[in-house]
Scaffold this active site. Structure first.
Site, mmCIF file in Angstrom:
data_model
loop_
_atom_site.group_PDB
_atom_site.id
_atom_site.type_symbol
_atom_site.label_atom_id
_atom_site.label_comp_id
_atom_site.label_asym_id
_atom_site.label_seq_id
_atom_site.Cartn_x
_atom_site.Cartn_y
_atom_site.Cartn_z
ATOM 1 N N LEU A 248 -19.731 8.471 13.337
ATOM 2 C CA LEU A 248 -18.593 9.347 13.043
ATOM 3 C C LEU A 248 -18.073 10.036 14.305
ATOM 4 O O LEU A 248 -16.988 10.621 14.293
ATOM 5 C CB LEU A 248 -18.981 10.396 11.997
ATOM 6 C CG LEU A 248 -19.068 9.891 10.555
ATOM 7 C CD1 LEU A 248 -19.754 10.921 9.659
ATOM 8 C CD2 LEU A 248 -17.675 9.567 10.013
ATOM 9 N N HIS A 249 -18.847 9.966 15.388
ATOM 10 C CA HIS A 249 -18.410 10.493 16.684
ATOM 11 C C HIS A 249 -17.808 9.393 17.560
ATOM 12 O O HIS A 249 -17.467 9.640 18.719
ATOM 13 C CB HIS A 249 -19.591 11.118 17.436
ATOM 14 C CG HIS A 249 -20.195 12.302 16.754
ATOM 15 N ND1 HIS A 249 -21.078 12.196 15.698
ATOM 16 C CD2 HIS A 249 -20.045 13.632 16.967
ATOM 17 C CE1 HIS A 249 -21.452 13.402 15.303
ATOM 18 N NE2 HIS A 249 -20.838 14.287 16.054
#
Length: 442
Positions: free
Chosen positions: A320-321
């Site tokens: 998600l980063h």
């Protein structure tokens, strides 16, 4: 564990005297927060106005798009990217695509954007918008899972508008927090509770903002406050700076949530700094983010092995980063450390009937429901739990000391974390392997 929002703009202000640094950071942080407070106040007022659903949806979409443009670089480009994620995800969700497919698709889009920015040497732009997109992807995934659960071919405008309101809520676009669909509508539909209660919420919010700005000052000016006397102290201060910048975001969003009348807890810094276990550190780091991962990834148990499910959850958290090796290796390291400690303490607790597990025994009816022969209050249990508390504090230093200022604006090189961990002889990993070995022996 997550620190997805850019904090680089304040880290540039560290040079100079303590007074100058503190003043500059306080002004910069307050300027950012004051803009978001304006949005919070505006939408607190709007939610009490009896306007039609259609108008409400248009207001949310327009204001959210404006907010993204207001807070990001390349304003128009950022707004287009933000809305592109929404359009693709909602189109697939309406067609009853799985929430996992939509999550994977959004992560793929995020990584594609990252590679595009890297190709054109705009890594700093990606880092500036990454936190916004990460929260956005989480909300879109929640909507996808809700639609999948509903399993309805008839999709009415009222239902669609509720999802759009949830996705496009301006006060939570920049820093978050993530709220579940149910939490959001509980907050939105909450009635006016009277002047005294509302004043109490405002006072709590202002106190949270004051604490947030104070921690931001310490985070950015820590070397002005403290002179490290050893390499370990310097590493501890670096890790502290990383944590305190995260607390700034969490306490700010906690203030916004309180102003809007929600009782959702984002994070309590004391529960992180003095946690019973690394497992508690991970779950308390960002409670809404942890809830999203726990409910949508871990609890669905794609694998039969608990260990595999733990590492898969941390892998999704890292993705998600974007493709960030530093964040990935740190999150996977935390997953391994938390898992090995939890397994060992569970075995130790069962073998010697002591209340020393990673999670404390539950409290029921205002009394501790503990069936162990040696409860929390006995000497040996106290000593063991104190040891693990101190160990958790060290793990915070070990995992946080890699987030130095050198590459924070452009991204960390592949071997950065390993080199710094090597200076500590990979101690947290060695301890974790020892715990796994001991859990087999005991």
């Amino acid at each position: 564990m997550d620190n997805g929002h850019g904090y680089e703009e304040f880290e540039l202000l560290e040079d100079g005297s303590l007074g100058e640094c503190s003043t500059q950071v306080a002004n910069a942080t307050f300027l950012t927060i004051s803009k978001l407070i304006c949005l919070v106040v505006a939408f607190k007022f709007i939610k009490h106005i009896p306007i039609s659903t259609t108008v409400r949806v248009y207001v949310h979409v327009f204001a959210s798009t404006f907010t993204v443009m207001w807070f990001s670089r390349n304003h128009l480009q950022s707004a287009i990217i933000y809305n592109m994620f929404s359009l693709i995800s909602l189109a697939l969700a309406i067609k009853q695509f799985s929430g996992y497919i939509i999550l994977a698709g959004n992560i793929s889009l995020l990584i594609a954007l990252q590679n595009f920015c890297r190709h054109y040497r705009s890594e700093d732009y990606f880092l500036s918008i990454r936190g916004i997109l990460m929260i956005h992807i989480m909300r879109l995934t929640t909507v996808a899972f809700n639609l999948e659960k509903a399993n309805s071919n008839k999709f009415r405008f009222v239902q669609f508008s509720s999802y759009v309101e949830y996705i496009y809520f301006p006060p939570f676009i920049i820093f978050g927090p993530y709220l579940s669909f149910e939490q959001f509508f509980k907050m939105r539909d909450k009635k006016w509770t009277g002047s005294e209660n509302e004043l109490g919420f405002i006072i709590q919010s202002l106190l949270a903002i004051f604490n947030a700005i104070t921690l931001a000052i310490i985070s950015s000016c820590h070397f002005e406050f403290f002179e490290p006397s050893s390499q370990f102290m310097e590493d501890a201060l670096t890790a502290m700076s990383f944590r305190f910048s995260h607390y700034f975001v969490c306490l700010s969003t906690q203030a916004f949530v309180l102003m809007l009348g929600s009782d959702v807890v984002v994070a309590n810094p004391l529960n992180i700094e003095f946690s019973r276990s690394t497992l508690q550190t991970v779950s308390e780091w960002n409670k809404p983010f942890h809830t999203f991962l726990h409910e949508n990834i871990f609890k669905r148990r794609l694998f039969n092995s608990t260990a595999c499910n733990v590492f898969f959850t941390f892998a999704v958290s890292s993705l998600l980063h974007g493709l960030d090796f530093q964040m990935t290796i740190t999150l996977l390291a935390l997953g391994f450390i938390a898992y090995s400690e939890t397994v060992f303490r569970k075995r130790l607790s069962a073998r010697y009937s002591m209340c020393v597990a990673a999670k404390a025994c539950p409290v029921r009816s205002n009394s501790l429901s503990c069936k162990h022969r040696h409860s929390n209050k006995t000497g040996r249990a106290l000593i063991i739990n104190l040891f693990f508390l101190m160990l958790s504090m060290y793990h915070l230093v070990f995992t946080g000391m890699t987030f130095t200022d050198d590459y924070s604006a452009i991204g960390y090189p592949f071997d950065h974390a390993w080199k710094i961990w090597g200076s500590h002889y990979y101690s947290s990993f060695m301890i974790s392997f020892l715990f796994l070995a001991l859990s087999k022996i005991i």
